[in-house]
Design an enzyme around this catalytic site. Structure first.
Site, PDB file in Angstrom:
ATOM      1  N   CYS A 201       3.009   3.159  28.342  1.00 25.71           N
ATOM      2  CA  CYS A 201       2.430   3.953  29.419  1.00 25.71           C
ATOM      3  C   CYS A 201       1.214   3.186  29.892  1.00 25.71           C
ATOM      4  O   CYS A 201       0.292   2.929  29.117  1.00 25.71           O
ATOM      5  CB  CYS A 201       2.045   5.329  28.901  1.00 25.71           C
ATOM      6  SG  CYS A 201       1.041   6.246  30.066  1.00 25.71           S
TER       7      CYS A 201
ATOM      8  N   ASP B  59     -20.142  23.044  33.370  1.00 24.54           N
ATOM      9  CA  ASP B  59     -18.955  22.168  33.413  1.00 24.54           C
ATOM     10  C   ASP B  59     -17.729  23.030  33.118  1.00 24.54           C
ATOM     11  O   ASP B  59     -17.107  22.916  32.071  1.00 24.54           O
ATOM     12  CB  ASP B  59     -19.122  21.052  32.367  1.00 24.54           C
ATOM     13  CG  ASP B  59     -17.961  20.070  32.365  1.00 24.54           C
ATOM     14  OD1 ASP B  59     -17.101  20.141  33.265  1.00 24.54           O
ATOM     15  OD2 ASP B  59     -17.903  19.220  31.446  1.00 24.54           O
TER      16      ASP B  59
ATOM     17  N   CYS C 123     -14.066  19.849  37.757  1.00 21.62           N
ATOM     18  CA  CYS C 123     -12.788  19.127  37.813  1.00 21.62           C
ATOM     19  C   CYS C 123     -11.892  19.697  38.894  1.00 21.62           C
ATOM     20  O   CYS C 123     -10.713  19.363  38.965  1.00 21.62           O
ATOM     21  CB  CYS C 123     -12.104  19.174  36.448  1.00 21.62           C
ATOM     22  SG  CYS C 123     -11.817  20.843  35.856  1.00 21.62           S
TER      23      CYS C 123
END
Ligand code: SAH
Length: 469
Positions: free
Chosen positions: A177, A399, A426
């Site tokens: 990967c 966060d 995010c």
């Protein structure tokens, strides 16, 4: 009201809902937050996988809803100059990356664009007044992940390990990967080979039989320490001692082999029982000057290089002089808190997962940091309670997970009146919603720094500085 609804009706009249299986030519003018090309035909919005902004494509409509639909890319009539050949041979089948067909510099520009558009559309923020910086990317945007989590299966040839074909639970075998550290790829291959040699069977999801379900590998980029976690359906692993010995022989930097038992018929990876089979319960890694103990179950950022960039920016925006009390909400294992503690008088971290708080406390001791305290609980309950006890903060860092902050927390932040809020996010759309709330409560968004934590995926992370007016 009347006018608005008749306007809506008019707008709807002009839209033709496309038919399933219809062939269309589409000009792509945007990229969705999932990395899909977006274009309009007769006013109707289509999402098309693999199509890029600036391209004209032929596509076949596959699914329609009232306001938008999906189509499959058949042919690119006009190519984007930013289109590149995806280097990963399994990119088309794997759902892990979404943007490998877009040049990296353009990925960064698109992510910045994504942030700008959410801030204006959802947050109503005037971009003339706020500095949105170009996305901070990686100079080498490959092989950045420190954690691999691979489902194990079987085919005629024996054990396979890889990823689920998009939208299914069929395992596709994978040799490597390209966003994983090489060490993780090697460990996965070797573990598969050894298990095969020892006649260990893979778990079969349909029949709920077999043994080995997942292999998880964690690698400390700084320390080069390795942890292998075998997730099994039963406690007993045949030839366990031999398995351990062969793994140890293969990887001299192996520090920990863990077995986690998951007996349930579920696609949740981890079960409840975790046991050290060999070595330590933890591996260590370091970000900046701070050392972290990482256990099988604890959350740790997966891109350590960009985590440093993100936390440095959060620290810069916090503008600490040494006399401040700082609250770090949603603190996880205390990563940001410990970074901040080096420059503040006191840091109070809060997090809902008790094990994460245990890790945070351990990490504070590990680094001889004595001015950080941690509490378990929901930020939206604990921080109001702190406030009721007379605790205030000069700087508040948040966060939160993708859904953003709870309104009760934002309300408390407004009442606590810290000088600055540093928002690490995010998800640009919940970020924009929460910034609007804080702006209405007397804060001003000053700077926004997008950081690319997950190159080749559509995720965007941001650090935002808000100043109290
Ligand atoms: N700041 C940390 C973790 C951020 S991830 C780091 O950089 O590593 C978001 C964290 O919020 C997770 O650890 C999650 O468990 C926690 N969380 C989710 N909902 C919460 C809530 N309501 N109150 C406090 N913490 C919460």
């Amino acid at each position: 009201m009347k006018l608005e609804s008749s306007e809506n009706e008019m707008a709807e009249e002009q839209i033709r809902i496309l038919e399933k299986n219809e062939y269309v030519d589409v000009y792509i003018d945007d990229l969705s937050h999932e990395g899909l090309g977006v274009g309009k035909v007769d006013g109707y919005t289509l999402f098309i996988k693999d199509a890029l902004p600036g391209e004209k494509v032929k596509a076949k409509v596959t699914k329609t809803k009232k306001r938008f639909g999906f189509a499959r890319l058949l042919e690119i009539i006009e190519h984007s100059p930013h289109r590149v050949e995806p280097p990963c041979p399994i990119y088309a089948q794997c759902g892990g990356c979404q943007l490998q067909h877009l040049g990296y510099e353009e990925q960064l520009r698109q992510k910045e664009q994504q942030v700008r558009s959410q801030l204006t559309k959802i947050g109503g923020i005037d971009l003339e007044q706020v500095k949105v910086h170009p996305t901070l990317g990686m100079s080498e945007p490959w092989r950045y992940r420190n954690k691999a989590q691979v489902p194990i299966g079987e085919n005629e040839g024996g054990l396979i390990g890889g990823f689920y074909r998009q939208g299914t639970h069929d395992i596709i075998d994978m040799q490597e990967c390209l966003i994983q550290h090489e060490a993780n790829d090697e460990v996965i291959q070797k573990t598969k080979d050894i298990a095969q040699e020892l006649g260990i069977r893979a778990y079969d999801e349909q029949k709920h039989s077999g043994l080995l379900r997942h292999v998880v590998v964690k690698y400390g980029f700084y320390t080069q320490e390795l942890m292998i976690v075998l997730i099994t359906k039963e406690e007993t692993i045949p030839h366990k001692e031999m398995f351990i010995e062969k793994l140890r022989e293969s990887f001299p930097n192996l520090k920990s082999i863990i077995r986690n038992v998951n007996k349930a018929k579920t696609n949740v990876i981890f079960g409840e029982q975790t046991k050290v089979l060999w070595g330590e319960e933890y591996i260590y890694d370091q970000i900046g000057d701070i050392r972290f103990a990482i256990s099988a179950r604890s959350f740790y950022q997966v891109n350590p290089q960009q985590t440093k960039v993100l936390y440095d920016k959060a620290l810069e925006y916090a503008q600490l002089q040494g006399h401040e009390t700082v609250i770090d909400a949603y603190c996880g294992i205390g990563t940001i808190s410990l970074f901040l503690a080096q420059k503040a008088k006191k840091v109070l971290g809060v997090e809902v997962v008790p094990e994460a708080i245990a890790d945070a406390k351990r990490n504070a001791r590990l680094n001889h940091i004595e001015n950080a305290e941690f509490a378990v609980g929901e930020a939206e309950k604990v921080i109001p309670w702190w406030k009721a006890q007379g605790i205030t903060a000069d700087v508040i860092v948040v966060d939160p997970p993708r859904k953003g902050c709870d309104e009760a927390l934002l309300e408390t932040i407004i009442q606590m009146k810290p000088e600055r809020v540093v928002y690490v996010s995010c998800n640009p759309s919940t970020l924009a919603r929460d910034l609007k709330f804080l702006e209405d409560g007397g804060f001003k968004t000053v700077e926004v720094q997008p950081v690319d934590m997950f190159p080749h995926t559509s995720h965007v992370e941001c650090v935002v500085l808000l100043q109290r007016q």
